[in-house]
Design a protein around this motif. Structure first.
Motif, PDB file in Angstrom:
ATOM      1  N   GLY A  15      46.598 -97.215  73.558  1.00 11.92           N
ATOM      2  CA  GLY A  15      46.272 -98.257  72.582  1.00 11.92           C
ATOM      3  C   GLY A  15      44.817 -98.353  72.190  1.00 11.92           C
ATOM      4  N   ALA A  16      43.969 -97.501  72.756  1.00 18.79           N
ATOM      5  CA  ALA A  16      42.532 -97.634  72.521  1.00 18.79           C
ATOM      6  C   ALA A  16      42.107 -97.198  71.120  1.00 18.79           C
ATOM      7  CB  ALA A  16      41.745 -96.832  73.561  1.00 18.79           C
ATOM      8  N   ARG A  17      42.874 -96.311  70.505  1.00 13.07           N
ATOM      9  CA  ARG A  17      42.456 -95.788  69.204  1.00 13.07           C
ATOM     10  C   ARG A  17      43.663 -95.207  68.481  1.00 13.07           C
ATOM     11  NH1 ARG A  17      39.070 -90.510  71.539  1.00 13.07           N
ATOM     12  NH2 ARG A  17      40.848 -89.524  72.575  1.00 13.07           N
ATOM     13  N   ALA A  21      46.127 -98.167  68.469  1.00 10.26           N
ATOM     14  CA  ALA A  21      45.355 -99.318  68.007  1.00 10.26           C
ATOM     15  C   ALA A  21      45.935 -99.875  66.707  1.00 10.26           C
ATOM     16  CB  ALA A  21      43.895 -98.931  67.817  1.00 10.26           C
ATOM     17  N   SER A  25      47.384-103.688  66.164  1.00  9.80           N
ATOM     18  CA  SER A  25      46.915-104.593  65.109  1.00  9.80           C
ATOM     19  C   SER A  25      48.079-105.133  64.293  1.00  9.80           C
ATOM     20  CB  SER A  25      45.925-103.874  64.193  1.00  9.80           C
ATOM     21  OG  SER A  25      44.737-103.553  64.888  1.00  9.80           O
ATOM     22  N   LEU A  36      46.844-103.825  75.276  1.00  5.37           N
ATOM     23  CA  LEU A  36      46.546-102.417  75.080  1.00  5.37           C
ATOM     24  C   LEU A  36      46.370-101.754  76.436  1.00  5.37           C
ATOM     25  CD1 LEU A  36      43.831-102.553  72.261  1.00  5.37           C
ATOM     26  CD2 LEU A  36      46.317-102.658  72.055  1.00  5.37           C
ATOM     27  N   ASP A  38      45.286 -97.938  78.302  1.00  5.82           N
ATOM     28  CA  ASP A  38      44.710 -96.621  78.028  1.00  5.82           C
ATOM     29  C   ASP A  38      43.858 -96.197  79.220  1.00  5.82           C
ATOM     30  OD1 ASP A  38      43.357 -94.348  76.604  1.00  5.82           O
ATOM     31  OD2 ASP A  38      44.237 -95.318  74.847  1.00  5.82           O
ATOM     32  N   GLY A  44      39.038 -98.926  74.915  1.00  6.89           N
ATOM     33  CA  GLY A  44      40.182 -99.826  74.892  1.00  6.89           C
ATOM     34  C   GLY A  44      39.781-101.283  74.896  1.00  6.89           C
ATOM     35  N   ALA A  47      38.583-102.085  71.437  1.00  7.99           N
ATOM     36  CA  ALA A  47      39.709-102.208  70.504  1.00  7.99           C
ATOM     37  C   ALA A  47      40.414-103.547  70.680  1.00  7.99           C
ATOM     38  CB  ALA A  47      40.688-101.059  70.712  1.00  7.99           C
ATOM     39  N   ALA A  48      40.609-103.957  71.935  1.00 10.08           N
ATOM     40  CA  ALA A  48      41.281-105.240  72.193  1.00 10.08           C
ATOM     41  C   ALA A  48      40.446-106.405  71.677  1.00 10.08           C
ATOM     42  CB  ALA A  48      41.543-105.397  73.689  1.00 10.08           C
ATOM     43  N   PHE A  56      43.397-105.958  77.395  1.00 14.41           N
ATOM     44  CA  PHE A  56      43.382-104.541  77.774  1.00 14.41           C
ATOM     45  C   PHE A  56      43.647-104.376  79.260  1.00 14.41           C
ATOM     46  CE2 PHE A  56      41.140-100.875  79.555  1.00 14.41           C
ATOM     47  CZ  PHE A  56      41.727 -99.842  78.824  1.00 14.41           C
TER      48      PHE A  56
END
Length: 262
Positions: A15-17, A21, A25, A36, A38, A44, A47-48, A56
Protein backbone atom coordinates in the motif's frame (compact mmCIF):
# COMPACT_ATOMS: atom_id res chain seq x y z
CA UNK A 1 -16.84 11.16 -2.49
CA UNK A 2 -19.39 8.42 -1.82
CA UNK A 3 -20.50 6.16 1.01
CA UNK A 4 -20.12 2.88 -0.91
CA UNK A 5 -17.74 1.54 1.72
CA UNK A 6 -18.99 3.42 4.78
CA UNK A 7 -18.08 1.50 7.91
CA UNK A 8 -15.79 -0.97 6.11
CA UNK A 9 -12.36 -1.74 7.55
CA UNK A 10 -9.76 -2.40 4.84
CA UNK A 11 -6.20 -3.78 4.86
CA UNK A 12 -4.17 -3.26 1.67
CA UNK A 13 -0.77 -4.87 1.15
CA UNK A 14 1.80 -3.16 -1.04
CA UNK A 15 0.00 0.00 0.00
CA UNK A 16 2.96 2.37 0.14
CA UNK A 17 2.86 3.39 -3.51
CA UNK A 18 1.51 2.64 -6.98
CA UNK A 19 -1.70 0.65 -7.25
CA UNK A 20 -1.82 -0.03 -3.53
CA UNK A 21 -1.76 3.63 -2.57
CA UNK A 22 -4.28 4.42 -5.31
CA UNK A 23 -6.71 1.77 -4.10
CA UNK A 24 -6.28 2.98 -0.53
CA UNK A 25 -7.16 6.54 -1.55
CA UNK A 26 -10.21 5.40 -3.49
CA UNK A 27 -11.50 3.22 -0.66
CA UNK A 28 -10.99 5.98 1.89
CA UNK A 29 -12.88 8.37 -0.39
CA UNK A 30 -15.69 5.80 -0.51
CA UNK A 31 -15.95 5.88 3.28
CA UNK A 32 -13.69 3.03 4.40
CA UNK A 33 -11.17 3.04 7.23
CA UNK A 34 -7.88 1.96 5.65
CA UNK A 35 -4.72 0.27 6.91
CA UNK A 36 -1.76 0.35 4.52
CA UNK A 37 0.73 -2.51 4.85
CA UNK A 38 4.16 -2.64 3.24
CA UNK A 39 7.85 -3.41 3.82
CA UNK A 40 8.60 0.22 2.88
CA UNK A 41 8.04 1.75 6.31
CA UNK A 42 8.96 5.38 5.63
CA UNK A 43 7.18 5.52 2.28
CA UNK A 44 4.17 3.72 3.70
CA UNK A 45 3.85 6.04 6.67
CA UNK A 46 4.03 9.04 4.36
CA UNK A 47 1.37 7.54 2.05
CA UNK A 48 -0.92 6.91 5.03
CA UNK A 49 -0.41 10.48 6.25
CA UNK A 50 -1.71 11.75 2.91
CA UNK A 51 -4.94 9.72 3.06
CA UNK A 52 -7.58 10.98 5.52
CA UNK A 53 -7.85 8.59 8.46
CA UNK A 54 -5.45 6.00 7.02
CA UNK A 55 -2.91 4.12 9.11
CA UNK A 56 0.18 2.06 8.40
CA UNK A 57 1.54 -1.29 9.56
CA UNK A 58 4.85 -2.80 8.49
CA UNK A 59 4.41 -6.17 6.78
CA UNK A 60 6.59 -8.60 4.84
CA UNK A 61 3.92 -10.70 3.13
CA UNK A 62 6.19 -13.76 3.02
CA UNK A 63 6.34 -13.90 6.84
CA UNK A 64 3.52 -15.83 8.52
CA UNK A 65 4.09 -14.29 11.95
CA UNK A 66 4.08 -10.76 10.52
CA UNK A 67 0.77 -11.50 8.79
CA UNK A 68 -0.75 -12.66 12.06
CA UNK A 69 0.46 -9.52 13.82
CA UNK A 70 -0.64 -7.16 11.02
CA UNK A 71 -4.16 -8.58 10.89
CA UNK A 72 -4.46 -8.47 14.68
CA UNK A 73 -3.23 -4.87 14.69
CA UNK A 74 -5.72 -3.93 11.97
CA UNK A 75 -8.64 -5.50 13.81
CA UNK A 76 -7.70 -3.65 17.00
CA UNK A 77 -6.89 -0.29 15.38
CA UNK A 78 -9.84 -0.18 13.00
CA UNK A 79 -12.34 -2.11 15.10
CA UNK A 80 -12.57 -5.03 12.70
CA UNK A 81 -11.63 -6.28 9.24
CA UNK A 82 -14.05 -6.42 6.32
CA UNK A 83 -11.80 -6.26 3.25
CA UNK A 84 -8.30 -7.50 2.45
CA UNK A 85 -6.59 -6.45 -0.77
CA UNK A 86 -3.68 -8.77 -1.57
CA UNK A 87 -1.79 -6.31 -3.75
CA UNK A 88 1.89 -6.74 -2.82
CA UNK A 89 3.90 -8.19 -5.70
CA UNK A 90 7.12 -7.98 -7.67
CA UNK A 91 8.05 -8.48 -11.32
CA UNK A 92 11.46 -9.60 -12.58
CA UNK A 93 11.95 -9.25 -16.33
CA UNK A 94 13.90 -12.08 -17.93
CA UNK A 95 14.04 -14.18 -21.05
CA UNK A 96 13.48 -17.86 -20.36
CA UNK A 97 17.02 -18.67 -21.51
CA UNK A 98 18.35 -16.33 -18.82
CA UNK A 99 16.14 -17.57 -15.96
CA UNK A 100 17.66 -17.06 -12.52
CA UNK A 101 16.15 -19.51 -10.02
CA UNK A 102 16.48 -17.07 -7.12
CA UNK A 103 14.46 -14.45 -9.01
CA UNK A 104 11.68 -16.95 -9.66
CA UNK A 105 11.69 -18.12 -6.05
CA UNK A 106 11.36 -14.51 -4.88
CA UNK A 107 8.37 -13.91 -7.17
CA UNK A 108 6.78 -17.14 -5.97
CA UNK A 109 7.30 -16.17 -2.34
CA UNK A 110 5.83 -12.68 -2.66
CA UNK A 111 3.21 -13.11 -5.38
CA UNK A 112 1.92 -16.59 -4.54
CA UNK A 113 2.89 -17.42 -0.96
CA UNK A 114 2.17 -13.86 0.14
CA UNK A 115 -1.33 -14.12 -1.30
CA UNK A 116 -1.90 -17.52 0.33
CA UNK A 117 -0.85 -16.21 3.74
CA UNK A 118 -3.13 -13.23 3.30
CA UNK A 119 -6.04 -15.55 2.58
CA UNK A 120 -5.11 -17.69 5.58
CA UNK A 121 -5.15 -14.85 8.07
CA UNK A 122 -8.11 -13.02 6.50
CA UNK A 123 -10.19 -16.19 6.71
CA UNK A 124 -9.17 -16.78 10.31
CA UNK A 125 -10.15 -13.24 11.27
CA UNK A 126 -13.32 -12.89 9.18
CA UNK A 127 -14.95 -16.29 9.66
CA UNK A 128 -17.53 -16.88 12.41
CA UNK A 129 -15.74 -16.91 15.74
CA UNK A 130 -12.76 -14.99 14.34
CA UNK A 131 -11.46 -11.71 15.68
CA UNK A 132 -13.60 -9.81 13.16
CA UNK A 133 -16.14 -12.57 12.64
CA UNK A 134 -18.58 -11.04 10.16
CA UNK A 135 -17.39 -12.34 6.79
CA UNK A 136 -16.09 -9.95 4.18
CA UNK A 137 -14.28 -9.66 0.87
CA UNK A 138 -10.77 -10.57 -0.25
CA UNK A 139 -9.50 -9.00 -3.46
CA UNK A 140 -6.39 -10.57 -4.96
CA UNK A 141 -4.44 -8.58 -7.52
CA UNK A 142 -3.47 -10.77 -10.46
CA UNK A 143 -2.47 -9.22 -13.82
CA UNK A 144 -3.31 -9.18 -17.49
CA UNK A 145 -0.01 -11.10 -17.65
CA UNK A 146 -1.98 -14.13 -16.45
CA UNK A 147 -4.10 -14.05 -19.62
CA UNK A 148 -1.71 -13.05 -22.43
CA UNK A 149 1.61 -14.24 -23.87
CA UNK A 150 3.98 -11.28 -23.50
CA UNK A 151 7.73 -11.89 -23.82
CA UNK A 152 10.21 -11.74 -20.92
CA UNK A 153 7.67 -12.10 -18.11
CA UNK A 154 7.26 -15.88 -17.96
CA UNK A 155 7.93 -16.14 -14.24
CA UNK A 156 5.70 -13.20 -13.39
CA UNK A 157 2.94 -14.53 -15.64
CA UNK A 158 3.15 -17.93 -13.97
CA UNK A 159 2.83 -16.44 -10.50
CA UNK A 160 -0.08 -14.23 -11.48
CA UNK A 161 -1.82 -17.23 -13.06
CA UNK A 162 -1.32 -18.89 -9.69
CA UNK A 163 -3.08 -15.99 -7.99
CA UNK A 164 -6.07 -16.61 -10.26
CA UNK A 165 -6.25 -20.29 -9.25
CA UNK A 166 -5.82 -19.45 -5.57
CA UNK A 167 -8.74 -17.06 -5.83
CA UNK A 168 -11.11 -19.68 -7.16
CA UNK A 169 -10.10 -22.39 -4.68
CA UNK A 170 -10.30 -19.92 -1.79
CA UNK A 171 -13.80 -18.80 -2.81
CA UNK A 172 -14.94 -22.42 -2.88
CA UNK A 173 -13.37 -23.22 0.50
CA UNK A 174 -14.94 -20.16 2.08
CA UNK A 175 -18.34 -21.07 0.73
CA UNK A 176 -18.18 -24.75 1.69
CA UNK A 177 -17.00 -23.94 5.20
CA UNK A 178 -19.46 -21.11 5.79
CA UNK A 179 -16.88 -18.37 6.27
CA UNK A 180 -18.98 -15.71 4.56
CA UNK A 181 -15.94 -14.31 2.74
CA UNK A 182 -16.13 -13.58 -0.98
CA UNK A 183 -12.84 -13.96 -2.87
CA UNK A 184 -12.23 -12.36 -6.27
CA UNK A 185 -9.27 -11.11 -8.23
CA UNK A 186 -8.50 -8.27 -10.61
CA UNK A 187 -6.44 -8.49 -13.79
CA UNK A 188 -5.02 -4.97 -14.17
CA UNK A 189 -3.68 -3.91 -17.54
CA UNK A 190 -0.30 -2.21 -17.78
CA UNK A 191 -0.28 0.87 -15.55
CA UNK A 192 2.57 3.42 -15.84
CA UNK A 193 3.58 3.02 -12.19
CA UNK A 194 7.20 2.34 -11.26
CA UNK A 195 6.69 -1.35 -12.05
CA UNK A 196 5.06 -0.66 -15.42
CA UNK A 197 7.76 1.78 -16.50
CA UNK A 198 10.44 -0.69 -15.38
CA UNK A 199 8.93 -3.38 -17.61
CA UNK A 200 8.98 -1.10 -20.66
CA UNK A 201 12.60 -0.12 -20.05
CA UNK A 202 13.78 -3.67 -19.42
CA UNK A 203 12.00 -5.32 -22.35
CA UNK A 204 13.49 -2.74 -24.70
CA UNK A 205 16.94 -3.28 -23.14
CA UNK A 206 16.58 -6.98 -24.02
CA UNK A 207 16.09 -6.02 -27.66
CA UNK A 208 12.43 -6.98 -27.80
CA UNK A 209 11.42 -3.41 -28.67
CA UNK A 210 13.32 -0.49 -30.15
CA UNK A 211 12.70 1.71 -27.11
CA UNK A 212 10.58 1.92 -23.96
CA UNK A 213 8.11 4.05 -25.92
CA UNK A 214 7.88 1.31 -28.54
CA UNK A 215 7.18 -1.24 -25.79
CA UNK A 216 4.36 0.93 -24.47
CA UNK A 217 3.08 1.37 -28.03
CA UNK A 218 2.97 -2.41 -28.46
CA UNK A 219 0.82 -2.73 -25.35
CA UNK A 220 -1.53 0.02 -26.51
CA UNK A 221 -1.76 -1.64 -29.93
CA UNK A 222 -2.97 -4.83 -28.22
CA UNK A 223 -5.58 -2.92 -26.20
CA UNK A 224 -8.97 -2.23 -27.83
CA UNK A 225 -9.49 0.79 -25.56
CA UNK A 226 -6.38 2.32 -27.10
CA UNK A 227 -4.53 3.42 -23.96
CA UNK A 228 -2.70 2.20 -20.90
CA UNK A 229 -4.61 1.60 -17.69
CA UNK A 230 -4.70 4.32 -15.05
CA UNK A 231 -4.47 3.76 -11.32
CA UNK A 232 -8.02 5.08 -10.93
CA UNK A 233 -9.32 2.42 -13.35
CA UNK A 234 -8.03 -0.34 -11.09
CA UNK A 235 -8.96 1.45 -7.87
CA UNK A 236 -12.58 1.91 -8.93
CA UNK A 237 -12.84 -1.81 -9.73
CA UNK A 238 -11.41 -2.67 -6.32
CA UNK A 239 -14.01 -0.44 -4.63
CA UNK A 240 -16.70 -2.30 -6.56
CA UNK A 241 -15.43 -5.72 -5.40
CA UNK A 242 -15.21 -4.46 -1.82
CA UNK A 243 -18.76 -3.11 -1.85
CA UNK A 244 -22.26 -4.56 -1.62
CA UNK A 245 -22.67 -3.77 -5.32
CA UNK A 246 -20.69 -6.98 -5.95
CA UNK A 247 -22.43 -9.01 -3.25
CA UNK A 248 -23.11 -11.97 -5.61
CA UNK A 249 -19.77 -11.77 -7.40
CA UNK A 250 -17.53 -14.54 -6.06
CA UNK A 251 -14.62 -16.64 -7.27
CA UNK A 252 -14.03 -14.66 -10.46
CA UNK A 253 -11.25 -12.76 -12.16
CA UNK A 254 -12.29 -9.30 -13.36
CA UNK A 255 -10.19 -7.93 -16.25
CA UNK A 256 -9.51 -4.19 -15.98
CA UNK A 257 -7.27 -4.11 -19.02
CA UNK A 258 -9.15 -2.25 -21.74
CA UNK A 259 -9.74 -5.56 -23.54
CA UNK A 260 -6.07 -6.49 -23.87
CA UNK A 261 -6.55 -9.98 -22.49
CA UNK A 262 -9.77 -10.87 -24.30
Amino acid sequence: MSDQLAGRRVLITGGARGLGAGMASAMAAAGASVMLADVLKDVGEQAAAEIPGARFVELDVTDDAQWEAAVAHTVTALGGLDVLVNNAGIEVTSLLVDTEPDDVRRMLEINVLGTMLGLKHAFRAMRPGGAAGHGGSVINISSVAATIAFPAIAGYSATKSGVDRLTRVAAMESGKLGYGVRVNCLYPGLVPTDMGVKLAVETSALGLFESPDAAVGAVVELTPSGRLAEVSDIADAAVFLASDASRFVNGVGLPVDGGMGM
